[in-house]
Design an enzyme around this catalytic site. Sequence first.
Site, short mmCIF file in Angstrom:
data_model
loop_
_atom_site.label_atom_id
_atom_site.label_comp_id
_atom_site.label_asym_id
_atom_site.label_seq_id
_atom_site.Cartn_x
_atom_site.Cartn_y
_atom_site.Cartn_z
N SER A 1 -10.30 3.85 12.08
CA SER A 1 -9.15 3.42 11.29
C SER A 1 -8.99 1.90 11.40
O SER A 1 -8.84 1.38 12.51
CB SER A 1 -7.88 4.11 11.77
OG SER A 1 -8.01 5.51 11.64
N GLU A 27 -5.80 -2.75 12.96
CA GLU A 27 -5.91 -2.18 14.31
C GLU A 27 -6.90 -2.94 15.18
O GLU A 27 -6.59 -3.24 16.33
CB GLU A 27 -6.30 -0.70 14.24
CG GLU A 27 -5.15 0.24 13.95
CD GLU A 27 -5.43 1.66 14.41
OE1 GLU A 27 -6.19 1.84 15.38
OE2 GLU A 27 -4.87 2.59 13.80
N ARG A 63 0.49 2.02 18.87
CA ARG A 63 -0.71 1.18 18.95
C ARG A 63 -0.40 -0.16 19.65
O ARG A 63 -0.89 -1.20 19.26
CB ARG A 63 -1.31 0.93 17.56
CG ARG A 63 -1.73 2.17 16.82
CD ARG A 63 -2.85 2.93 17.54
NE ARG A 63 -3.16 4.17 16.83
CZ ARG A 63 -2.58 5.35 17.13
NH1 ARG A 63 -1.70 5.42 18.09
NH2 ARG A 63 -2.91 6.44 16.46
#
Length: 336
Positions: free
Chosen positions: A228, A324, A158
């Site tokens: 998420s 995130e 990520r």
Amino acid sequence: MPISLTELNTFGLQQHCSSLISVTSKVDLIETCNSLYAKQPLLILGGGSNLVFTANYLGAVVNIATKGIKVTDDDKFYYLCVQAGEGWHDLVEFCLNNKIYGLENMALIPGSVGAAPIQNIGAYGVEFNRYCHEVEFLRLDTKQLLTFSNDQCQFGYRDSIFKQELKNLAVITQVTLKIPKNWQPVLSYGPLQSLDPSTVTAKQIFDCVCNVRRSKLPDPKVLGNVGSFFKNPVVHSTVYSELLNHYPNLVAYQQDDGQYKLAAGWLIEQSGLKGFRVGDAAVHQDQALVLVNLKNATGEQVCQLARHIISVVNEKFSVTLQVEPRIIGAVGEIEI
């Protein structure tokens, strides 16, 4: 007059901006960003699926709506040159319909193609960098149009150079994917492990991923969310072993480097936080990794909820969760 951003963020947060410009061509995107940069706060917006507005944005928002997919090939690979404003899931479907297989594990990931390299998106054992060939971007401070190879993008879990060294300096204009013609299914993750590698098709993987995601993740059109909310934390093997001794049902996946990726959703659920809410911001009842807008949540309520989750999980497991989505304040990205 302030312009609403509610329809342009999948959390459905009711914030406004000073000006909103939608661009439909790469030329317009470059010219618009060059004309605005350094003159006022500037936010580049794709699908709005990876950000949380905490205040009205006191600057210009550029909504990238560029479209176009160009396919070339050689003996071994397909090369897809894709404009930044294309929807990611639309690209996955395009590939499937054109018998170009490899992206099916990443079906139904929300957002635009231009956002994919920034976050190095991934799901069910496959990440964007697996197929990334090149990323073209406008460097705002020098007004250069540059192209980086896969290695130059410095992809991580990520993560990428666009979140680090080039944070707030790069506007991605297009990406080029390099997809092998010799397709090999990736079935190492979750429910895909039940599929037979000798007979499985890309369409079956696509359908399985879509079914699982739809069963677990709320539709943002019905219940605002950004998918998420937390990264799955990656820990050293000694930390994993210690946690496993205390929690035999720990959900984790060993990585190539010997570390372990823990399931953040499991950590949150085991902390008793499913359904926990701050105002109208809540942990989803069915998937603890997802925070939702029950009706009129504010960005600050979402952040308060996230900070509480991070604190509780850290206290119970000594593991620190990281968010995130990007947290956006009045003049740009801020820390949660």
